[in-house]
Structures are given as structure tokens and as C-alpha cells.
Design a protein around this motif. Structure first.
Motif, PDB file in Angstrom:
ATOM      1  N   MET A  66      24.489   3.836  23.602  1.00 35.71           N
ATOM      2  CA  MET A  66      24.764   2.530  24.217  1.00 35.71           C
ATOM      3  C   MET A  66      25.450   2.725  25.570  1.00 35.71           C
ATOM      4  O   MET A  66      25.130   2.060  26.552  1.00 35.71           O
ATOM      5  N   PHE A  88      22.812   4.103  27.931  1.00 34.09           N
ATOM      6  CA  PHE A  88      21.814   3.078  28.236  1.00 34.09           C
ATOM      7  C   PHE A  88      22.370   2.036  29.197  1.00 34.09           C
ATOM      8  O   PHE A  88      21.678   1.567  30.099  1.00 34.09           O
ATOM      9  N   TYR A  91      27.572 -14.498  14.867  1.00 30.39           N
ATOM     10  CA  TYR A  91      26.274 -14.876  15.454  1.00 30.39           C
ATOM     11  C   TYR A  91      25.549 -15.910  14.604  1.00 30.39           C
ATOM     12  O   TYR A  91      25.039 -16.900  15.119  1.00 30.39           O
ATOM     13  N   GLN A  98      27.884 -13.762  21.144  1.00 28.87           N
ATOM     14  CA  GLN A  98      26.796 -13.011  20.519  1.00 28.87           C
ATOM     15  C   GLN A  98      25.439 -13.662  20.768  1.00 28.87           C
ATOM     16  O   GLN A  98      24.440 -12.966  20.941  1.00 28.87           O
ATOM     17  N   ILE A 156      24.409 -12.671  24.145  1.00 25.27           N
ATOM     18  CA  ILE A 156      24.018 -11.255  24.169  1.00 25.27           C
ATOM     19  C   ILE A 156      22.561 -11.116  23.722  1.00 25.27           C
ATOM     20  O   ILE A 156      21.777 -10.400  24.345  1.00 25.27           O
ATOM     21  N   VAL A 157      22.201 -11.826  22.665  1.00 26.95           N
ATOM     22  CA  VAL A 157      20.818 -11.748  22.185  1.00 26.95           C
ATOM     23  C   VAL A 157      19.853 -12.345  23.213  1.00 26.95           C
ATOM     24  O   VAL A 157      18.792 -11.784  23.484  1.00 26.95           O
ATOM     25  N   GLY A 215      19.367  -9.988  25.961  1.00 28.56           N
ATOM     26  CA  GLY A 215      18.621  -8.815  25.529  1.00 28.56           C
ATOM     27  C   GLY A 215      17.153  -8.912  25.894  1.00 28.56           C
ATOM     28  O   GLY A 215      16.485  -7.904  26.066  1.00 28.56           O
ATOM     29  N   LYS A 216      16.645 -10.143  26.021  1.00 29.59           N
ATOM     30  CA  LYS A 216      15.232 -10.309  26.333  1.00 29.59           C
ATOM     31  C   LYS A 216      14.949 -10.064  27.813  1.00 29.59           C
ATOM     32  O   LYS A 216      13.845  -9.706  28.185  1.00 29.59           O
ATOM     33  N   SER A 259      23.234  -6.558  27.990  1.00 31.27           N
ATOM     34  CA  SER A 259      23.539  -6.953  26.613  1.00 31.27           C
ATOM     35  C   SER A 259      24.023  -5.760  25.813  1.00 31.27           C
ATOM     36  O   SER A 259      24.867  -5.920  24.926  1.00 31.27           O
ATOM     37  N   VAL A 260      23.516  -4.557  26.137  1.00 30.62           N
ATOM     38  CA  VAL A 260      24.015  -3.368  25.446  1.00 30.62           C
ATOM     39  C   VAL A 260      25.482  -3.126  25.835  1.00 30.62           C
ATOM     40  O   VAL A 260      26.315  -2.817  24.975  1.00 30.62           O
ATOM     41  N   SER A 273      27.563  -5.592  23.949  1.00 29.14           N
ATOM     42  CA  SER A 273      27.652  -5.218  22.529  1.00 29.14           C
ATOM     43  C   SER A 273      28.668  -4.105  22.332  1.00 29.14           C
ATOM     44  O   SER A 273      29.513  -4.168  21.431  1.00 29.14           O
ATOM     45  N   ALA A 282      25.659  -6.407  17.522  1.00 22.95           N
ATOM     46  CA  ALA A 282      25.900  -5.188  18.307  1.00 22.95           C
ATOM     47  C   ALA A 282      25.177  -3.985  17.700  1.00 22.95           C
ATOM     48  O   ALA A 282      24.700  -3.110  18.428  1.00 22.95           O
ATOM     49  N   PHE A 292      21.619  -3.795  18.817  1.00 23.22           N
ATOM     50  CA  PHE A 292      21.505  -3.284  20.190  1.00 23.22           C
ATOM     51  C   PHE A 292      21.812  -1.795  20.258  1.00 23.22           C
ATOM     52  O   PHE A 292      21.267  -1.084  21.096  1.00 23.22           O
ATOM     53  N   ALA A 317      19.154   0.678  21.939  1.00 21.00           N
ATOM     54  CA  ALA A 317      19.516   1.579  23.034  1.00 21.00           C
ATOM     55  C   ALA A 317      19.263   3.032  22.652  1.00 21.00           C
ATOM     56  O   ALA A 317      19.117   3.885  23.526  1.00 21.00           O
ATOM     57  N   VAL A 320      17.616   5.891  24.536  1.00 23.23           N
ATOM     58  CA  VAL A 320      18.060   7.179  25.068  1.00 23.23           C
ATOM     59  C   VAL A 320      17.422   8.346  24.314  1.00 23.23           C
ATOM     60  O   VAL A 320      16.882   9.276  24.918  1.00 23.23           O
TER      61      VAL A 320
END
Lengths: 263, 288
Positions: free
Chosen positions: A15, A18, A189, A201, A204-205, A208-209, A215-216, A219, B116, B119, B123, B130
Motif C-alpha cells: 500500500m 502503491f 462503511y 470510507q 475512499i471506495v 478507488g474507481k 484511496s490506497v 486506507s 482498507a 484496498f 494494491a 505491487v
């Protein structure tokens, strides 16, 4: 130990990697992390979630602390009922509560208006089992009856006894209850997304799109924040043993009389 | 004392300060639950089994089966691996920093992870994750495949990431309850390590272990956030079918299908948790 370490660390490190790498090239960038405060939608969601956490803690404490002290002092016969009710949300999944929530929320929004902050009412129910255990452990560690008899024989009324004598003696439990509630609310969430409000949350979702790294990053930030919060709590309550294991972990040693689990 | 002197009246008066709390829980916990139960057995305002009958649909049965499968596999995997990790952790003193860090991290992953965690795996082994990219470049291995992460195998992997920590948290007290004296007694009577575990340790821990496994099952069965964040299309498991029923009732053509599905979830979780409660009572006989 090493395979476990790898299994749990690799996703967390991934994470970090990324969220800091540059798309389509080498090198690092912290843009995703800067977005936590720069991206309007995300920043707004963070403030909403923090507001929700604060209001949840406030309502939870106002509701639970006087009730639990009163049960110990005057109405021990209600102890089992209160415990059962407090642990009940562990058996009824949040998903089920949200399915049946429409009728109740029609009234809430009728009285208080349409605001994401009204979610705090239902979050109080979600955090109840954890808060109950934390406060119960602290109350068990002191002799509430002797303390209050002493205070009352010196002329203190009930309010003074509870607020100025008992509460200062259970600070560690109150603090634990508050910390755990904050961690739960920031990670919530299910209820927010299904009732159409945008808390952290949910955003964040959504992000994510379109913007994976941000968003990572968000998180990972919530996970790390939760871990630091609980680690601090466990360090603060250093020294006292069994009861504290209860406090930091919440589900430890569930009461034999009741059933437990969460969303 | 007051209660004895004045009887039921005083008892009621003493109970008055509990009313706000009871009222609050009635409104925000009991009413929603009762609504689900009542609406699951209602159609056009009367009692009817239509909604419950809809649970026999192919889609509903498949979701239930997948949910049981994912929960069952991750409960057993999580229980075995989590018990092993708990054993490794319990050998370090309770106040050590290592122990505090492990329990805090486990606590967060097990109880507050939700979105989380989805995700985290996107990731790691998502399309541009990764590990996926690294193994594509260095090993020539395509970990992403045909998107298994977004189906049952993926759910099993991601759920393990919160099931194992949950097992650590709930199983630690039982492991700690094994007293050193019991081991010393066994050893002084000539037992080997194997014999100690075979005849003392494992029989004592079995009810706790089974109880925790049930807890893990219920936990996975009711979990929603992680699956919802991971899988945005299709409804392979029960919680996601409930999402579909809530957000697009029209598509399913059955108003109130969500109530029946939620009812089904309550029934399964309650059965599992009652069994769990029985096992915990057994453990608590010696665990003090």
C-alpha cells in the motif's frame, strides 16, 4: 513467525509503495498523501468522519456511563439485562440493522434534518459492546458502592457523586471506550454507504474507481491511525493486567451468557 | 435496601434513570431488527411466506452456499493459523512491546479494517498491484490471471487477512489460561512434551478452539465492507445480494426481498452464535 510477518506486512508495504509511486514511470511522489487534505471531497469526508466520531463518543458516554454506574449502585437487578442489550449488536450484523433502519431514520431526519451527522445515533449502537466492556472492566476494578456511600454521607447528591467521585476513578475505562469508538467510526462503511451518506470510507471506495493511489493512501492512513490509537491505549493502561487485554481488544473473553460478533 | 423497604414502587422509581438508555436501544436497535423480522413475513400488509419463499431462488441459494463456503474455509484456515500465531505470541511476556504491537495490529485488522483491507490487496495483487507487477517483470508470472481476486478465491485470501488476527485476539486468553503448574505437574509425573499436549493441553483447549472457529464463521458470514469494496459487480455472496436487493429492488422485481435475505442472515448468525455461547460456557469453567 517469518511467514506470518510476510503475510501481514507485504500488503501494508505494498500500500505504501502503491500510494507513492509515479504512474507510468519511475520515482516517488507524495501527491496521493497530499490529496488527503488537498482533495476537497476527501477532506470533506474526513471532517465528516471526525465529526461523527466526536458525536458518537459524546452520545455514547452520556448514555452509557451514568446508566452503568446507576446499575451498580441502585439497580443490580437490571445488570444482566443491560449487559445483554449492550452485547446484542454483536449478534445482529450492521447489515441487518441498516435493512430495517428506514422507518426509524424517516423520523430522525424529520426532527433533525438531513445530515450525515445523524449517522452518529446508529454508530452509538455499533460501538456499544466494545465501550461496555471497557467501562465495565474499569468499574469492576474499583469499589463503586463504598465510594458513593462515602460521598453521599458527606452530603453529595447523585449527580455530584457520579460526576465528581466515580467518573474520575474510571478515566482509563472511559478513555478506552472513546478510543475504540473512534477507531470503529472512522472505519465504518456498511451503514453509511447503504443509507446514502458520504463518510470517509464511502469516499475512499468512490475514489478507488478514479484515483487508486489516493484511496490506497487514505486506507493505509486509517489503518495506521487505528493501530497507533490502540497501541497508545495499551501503553497508557500499562501495568493493569487481565482487564486491559479486554479493553484494547474488545472481543477478548466474551461473556459466557451472551453471544457475540460484529459486522 | 430501599427496594426491600418500599417494595415494587421503589424498585420502579430506582429504575427510572435507566429509561433513556432502554428507550435509545429500543429505537435504534430493536425496532430495526423487529422491522426486518416482521417484513420478512409480510406481503401487502398481511402475513405471508412469499418473501421467505423467494429465498429458494437459484440466485439466493447460490449466494447462501458461497457465503457458507467462504465463511467455512476462512474460519478453519483462520482458526488453525491464528491459533499457531497466538501460540508464538503467548511465549513472549504480556507487557512486552512486541506483544502490545501484535495485539494492537491484530485488533485493527480484525475489527476496524473493512474497506482498507480490500484496498490493501488491490494494491498488492490487483491488476497493477505491487506484487503483480514485480512478478510479471521478474518471474514472468501473471498473478492477476482472469481476475480471481474479485471472486470466491479472492474473498478467501482477503478474509484470511482479518480472520487470522481475530483468532489471535479471541484465542489468546484461552492459551494464557493454561497454567504453568499443570505443565509442571505433567512433566514431574514423567510426561513428554508430546504427551502433555496430547493428554492435557489439547483436550483443555478444544472447546475454546471450536468456539472461536464458530465466532470466525459468524464474523465472515456477516462481514460486508471488505467484500463490497472489493467486488463492485455481481453478487456472489449473501451480503452483496442484500446490497443488490437494497439498491436496486426494481431489477430484482421483488419488493422486500432484502428483508427476507437479512432474516436469513440473522437466523444463520444466531444459530452459530448460540453454539458458540455453549462452548464458551464450557471453557469458562477452567479459564479464570
Amino acid at each position: 513467525m517469518v511467514p506470518f510477518g510476510l503475510f501481514f506486512l507485504v500488503p501494508l508495504l505494498a500500500m505504501l509503495d502503491f500510494s507513492t509511486r509515479k504512474i507510468g514511470g519511475g520515482g516517488r511522489t507524495w501527491q496521493a498523501w497530499r490529496n488527503l487534505v488537498q482533495d476537497d471531497q476527501l477532506y470533506h469526508a474526513i471532517t465528516i468522519s471526525l465529526g461523527l466520531a466526536a458525536s458518537t463518543v459524546a452520545v455514547m458516554l452520556a448514555l452509557l456511563v451514568p446508566t452503568m454506574i446507576w446499575v451498580r449502585l441502585r439497580t443490580p437487578w437490571a445488570g444482566r439485562l443491560i449487559e445483554f442489550l449492550c452485547l446484542l449488536p454483536l449478534t445482529i450484523p450492521a447489515l441487518v440493522i441498516v435493512v430495517g433502519l428506514k422507518g426509524v431514520y424517516a423520523w430522525v431526519t424529520y426532527f433533525l434534518g438531513e445530515s450525515a451527522l445523524t449517522l452518529a445515533f446508529i454508530y452509538v449502537v455499533l460501538v456499544l459492546p466494545y465501550a461496555y466492556r471497557a467501562i465495565d472492566a474499569a468499574l469492576s476494578a474499583i469499589d463503586v458502592n463504598t465510594l458513593s456511600e462515602a460521598a453521599r454521607s458527606l452530603g453529595a447528591g447523585w449527580a455530584t457523586t457520579i460526576l465528581r467521585v466515580v467518573v474520575p476513578n474510571i478515566w482509563s475505562g472511559i478513555l478506552s471506550a472513546a478510543f475504540i469508538s473512534i477507531a470503529i467510526v472512522l472505519g465504518e462503511y456498511t451503514i453509511a454507504s447503504l443509507s446514502g451518506y458520504q463518510n470517509l470510507q464511502v469516499v475512499i471506495v468512490l475514489l478507488g474507481k478514479s484515483d487508486g493511489p489516493t484511496s490506497v493512501a487514505a486506507s493505509l492512513a486509517t489503518l495506521l491511525f487505528g493501530m497507533v490509537l490502540l497501541l497508545l491505549l495499551s501503553l497508557v493502561s500499562r501495568g493493569r493486567r487481565a482487564a486491559d487485554t479486554d479493553v484494547t481488544t474488545g472481543v477478548v473473553a466474551p461473556a459466557p451468557t451472551t453471544v457475540a460478533e460484529r459486522s | 435496601m430501599t427496594a426491600r423497604r418500599n417494595g415494587a414502587g421503589a424498585r420502579l422509581r430506582d429504575g427510572l434513570p435507566l429509561v433513556p438508555f432502554l428507550l435509545y436501544l429500543f429505537v435504534f436497535l430493536l425496532i430495526p431488527t423487529i422491522t426486518v423480522v416482521v417484513k420478512a413475513f409480510e406481503s401487502d400488509g398481511h402475513f405471508s411466506l412469499d418473501r421467505m419463499r423467494a429465498l429458494g431462488d437459484d440466485a439466493a441459494l447460490r449466494a447462501l452456499w458461497h457465503s457458507v463456503l467462504v465463511s467455512g474455509i476462512t474460519a478453519v484456515l483462520g482458526a488453525l493459523l491464528g491459533a499457531l500465531l497466538a501460540y508464538l505470541v503467548v511465549t513472549s511476556p504480556q507487557t512486552s512491546l512486541f506483544r502490545r504491537i501484535v495485539t494492537s495490529v491484530c485488533s485493527v485488522l480484525a475489527q476496524f479494517g473493512g474497506v482498507a483491507l480490500a484496498f490493501a490487496f488491490l494494491a498488492t495483487i490487483g491488476f497493477s498491484g505491487v506484487v503483480t507487477v514485480w512478478s510479471r517483470d521478474h518471474l514472468g508470472l501473471d498473478l492477476y490471471g482472469s481476475g480471481w481476486l474479485f471472486d470466491i478465491p479472492g474473498l478467501v485470501l482477503v478474509y484470511s487477512y482479518f480472520q487470522i488476527p481475530l483468532m489471535v485476539i479471541v484465542f489468546l486468553p484461552a492459551l494464557e489460561g493454561l497454567r504453568a503448574q499443570w505443565r509442571e505437574a505433567a512433566v514431574s509425573l514423567g510426561a513428554s512434551t508430546y504427551q502433555y499436549w496430547r493428554h492435557v493441553g489439547i483436550p483443555l483447549l478444544t472447546p475454546a478452539f471450536l468456539g472461536c472457529t464458530l465466532l470466525l464463521f459468524a464474523n465472515a458470514f456477516a462481514a460486508y465492507a471488505t467484500a463490497a469494496a472489493l467486488i463492485s459487480q455481481g453478487n456472489p455472496i449473501l451480503p452483496l445480494l442484500i446490497r443488490a436487493a437494497l439498491t436496486s429492488e426494481v431489477v430484482l422485481g421483488q419488493a422486500g426481498f432484502g428483508f427476507a435475505l437479512a432474516m436469513e442472515m440473522v437466523v444463520v448468525v444466531t444459530i452459530v452464535m448460540v453454539a458458540y455461547g455453549a462452548l464458551v460456557r464450557r471453557t469458562s469453567r477452567w479459564l479464570q
